[in-house]
Scaffold this motif. Structure first.
Motif, mmCIF file in Angstrom:
data_model
loop_
_atom_site.group_PDB
_atom_site.id
_atom_site.type_symbol
_atom_site.label_atom_id
_atom_site.label_comp_id
_atom_site.label_asym_id
_atom_site.label_seq_id
_atom_site.Cartn_x
_atom_site.Cartn_y
_atom_site.Cartn_z
ATOM 1 N N LEU A 77 0.817 -1.215 0.000
ATOM 2 C CA LEU A 77 0.000 0.000 0.000
ATOM 3 C C LEU A 77 0.848 1.261 0.000
ATOM 4 N N GLN A 78 2.079 1.174 0.531
ATOM 5 C CA GLN A 78 2.959 2.344 0.525
ATOM 6 C C GLN A 78 3.397 2.712 -0.884
ATOM 7 N N THR A 79 3.286 1.764 -1.826
ATOM 8 C CA THR A 79 3.699 2.037 -3.203
ATOM 9 C C THR A 79 2.563 2.611 -4.039
ATOM 10 N N LEU A 80 1.329 2.664 -3.464
ATOM 11 C CA LEU A 80 0.170 3.135 -4.217
ATOM 12 C C LEU A 80 -0.112 4.590 -3.938
ATOM 13 N N ASP A 91 -3.072 7.375 -3.595
ATOM 14 C CA ASP A 91 -4.513 7.451 -3.332
ATOM 15 C C ASP A 91 -5.273 8.151 -4.445
ATOM 16 N N HIS A 92 -4.575 8.947 -5.237
ATOM 17 C CA HIS A 92 -5.253 9.769 -6.232
ATOM 18 C C HIS A 92 -5.070 9.300 -7.669
ATOM 19 N N LYS A 93 -4.161 8.361 -7.868
ATOM 20 C CA LYS A 93 -3.891 7.931 -9.245
ATOM 21 C C LYS A 93 -3.524 6.457 -9.258
ATOM 22 N N PRO A 94 -4.125 5.652 -10.147
ATOM 23 C CA PRO A 94 -3.779 4.229 -10.202
ATOM 24 C C PRO A 94 -2.336 4.023 -10.653
ATOM 25 N N LYS A 95 -1.670 3.036 -10.061
ATOM 26 C CA LYS A 95 -0.269 2.771 -10.408
ATOM 27 C C LYS A 95 -0.147 2.242 -11.827
ATOM 28 N N TRP A 96 -1.083 1.369 -12.205
ATOM 29 C CA TRP A 96 -1.077 0.799 -13.555
ATOM 30 C C TRP A 96 -2.421 1.052 -14.203
ATOM 31 N N GLN A 97 -2.395 1.333 -15.498
ATOM 32 C CA GLN A 97 -3.632 1.524 -16.244
ATOM 33 C C GLN A 97 -3.623 0.615 -17.456
ATOM 34 N N ASP A 98 -4.449 -0.422 -17.413
ATOM 35 C CA ASP A 98 -4.587 -1.323 -18.555
ATOM 36 C C ASP A 98 -5.846 -0.894 -19.292
ATOM 37 N N ARG A 99 -5.681 0.004 -20.234
ATOM 38 C CA ARG A 99 -6.838 0.570 -20.904
ATOM 39 C C ARG A 99 -6.636 0.582 -22.413
ATOM 40 N N LEU A 100 -7.739 0.832 -23.126
ATOM 41 C CA LEU A 100 -7.666 0.998 -24.569
ATOM 42 C C LEU A 100 -7.023 2.345 -24.883
ATOM 43 N N SER A 101 -6.394 2.438 -26.033
ATOM 44 C CA SER A 101 -5.760 3.697 -26.416
ATOM 45 C C SER A 101 -6.788 4.768 -26.755
ATOM 46 N N THR A 102 -8.015 4.359 -27.054
ATOM 47 C CA THR A 102 -9.092 5.289 -27.380
ATOM 48 C C THR A 102 -10.248 5.082 -26.415
ATOM 49 N N PRO A 103 -10.745 6.137 -25.764
ATOM 50 C CA PRO A 103 -11.855 5.974 -24.811
ATOM 51 C C PRO A 103 -13.167 5.684 -25.510
#
Length: 283
Positions: free
Chosen positions: A55-58, A60-72
């Motif tokens: 939890l110390q590596t996370l 609170d305001h931004k996800p550490k990793w984002q596995d998302r599509l390049s287009t929303p």
């Protein structure tokens, strides 16, 4: 069963001579229970320590990793049902009033008074970046005003029925939120275009976009997340259908156009676009 056999079974459970229960003395049972107690306390401690370190590596305001599509993805309002079909009769108020009420509710957070109270007036046509200073977080981050009056004839202020009563309905389009996305480069803002599917090309008629050209102004990006940017208001684009063919189904597709966002992908062919069916009955 013999008396000896019966006594043997009883003594295997409790032996009064050696004072053993199930073959173990009280001290033996005590040592075993103590061992397992210490063992499970150790495991619980290791688990808690591991979770604490992780939890110390996370942030609170931004996800550490984002596995998302390049287009929303894109969505429309009003959304009549899961099939994205909007059907009504101009002569029957009850058939279109629900759409007007849905848009009223959706646009209420965009009232000018609410936006002035919560958000800032920003410089248009450029990204509103609010970077952190090393480990010092620049939170909460400010957000830019998006006043519903920008939607003009589709704001519900000029026409409280959003064109549905007169057969010129408005559809509101928004992009899904993606943290850190910069949807455009070299100062070119992304914009929305809508058109009919091949079989309905002659039916769609003339379209009008609000804001002009159907643009999502760059000042609303990047988005920093729900916790960091509490009052963020997603920019919207409204499309007004001025003379669409009535009493027939018209299949429509709207898509986002940007010089750094591909349309569709192998993972999701609908990324950056949305399709729906519109039917306006007059008889």
């Amino acid at each position: 069963m013999s008396k000896d056999g019966d006594n043997g079974w009883k003594e295997s459970v409790w032996n009064p001579r050696t004072r053993e229960f199930l073959g173990r003395t009280a001290s033996s049972w005590g040592l075993i229970l103590l061992f397992y107690l210490v063992f499970y306390i150790f495991l619980a401690g290791m688990f808690c320590l591991t979770m604490y370190v992780m939890l110390q590596t996370l942030d609170d305001h931004k996800p550490k990793w984002q596995d998302r599509l390049s287009t929303p993805g894109m969505v429309i309002r009003p959304k009549a049902d899961e099939y994205y079909e909007i059907t009504y009769n101009t002569q029957k108020t009850e058939s279109w009033d629900m759409y007007a009420q849905t848009l009223d509710k959706f646009l209420s957070p965009y009232n000018n008074t609410a936006q002035v109270e919560k958000n800032n007036e920003c410089k248009p046509d450029e990204y509103f970046k609010q970077e952190d200073s090393g480990d010092v977080k620049n939170n909460p981050k400010r957000s830019c005003q998006f006043n519903r009056t920008i939607l003009d004839e589709c704001s519900g202020i000029i026409d409280r029925y959003y064109g549905y009563q007169g057969g010129q309905p408005c559809i509101i389009i928004k992009l899904n939120r993606v943290i850190g996305m910069l949807p455009g480069k070299d100062g070119q803002a992304p914009f929305v275009t809508c058109g009919a599917k091949k079989e309905d090309t002659e039916k769609i008629g003339e379209l009008q976009y609000f804001p002009p050209n159907g643009t999502f102004n760059l000042m609303y990006y990047p988005y920093y997340g729900k916790k960091a940017q509490v009052n963020y208001s997603q920019p919207l684009v409204a499309v007004k259908f001025l003379n669409i063919t009535t009493n027939e189904d018209v299949n429509i597709e709207c898509k986002i156009n940007a010089n750094n966002l591909p349309i569709g992908s192998e993972r999701d062919k609908w990324a950056g676009r949305v399709s729906f069916k519109l039917r306006i009955n007059t008889i």
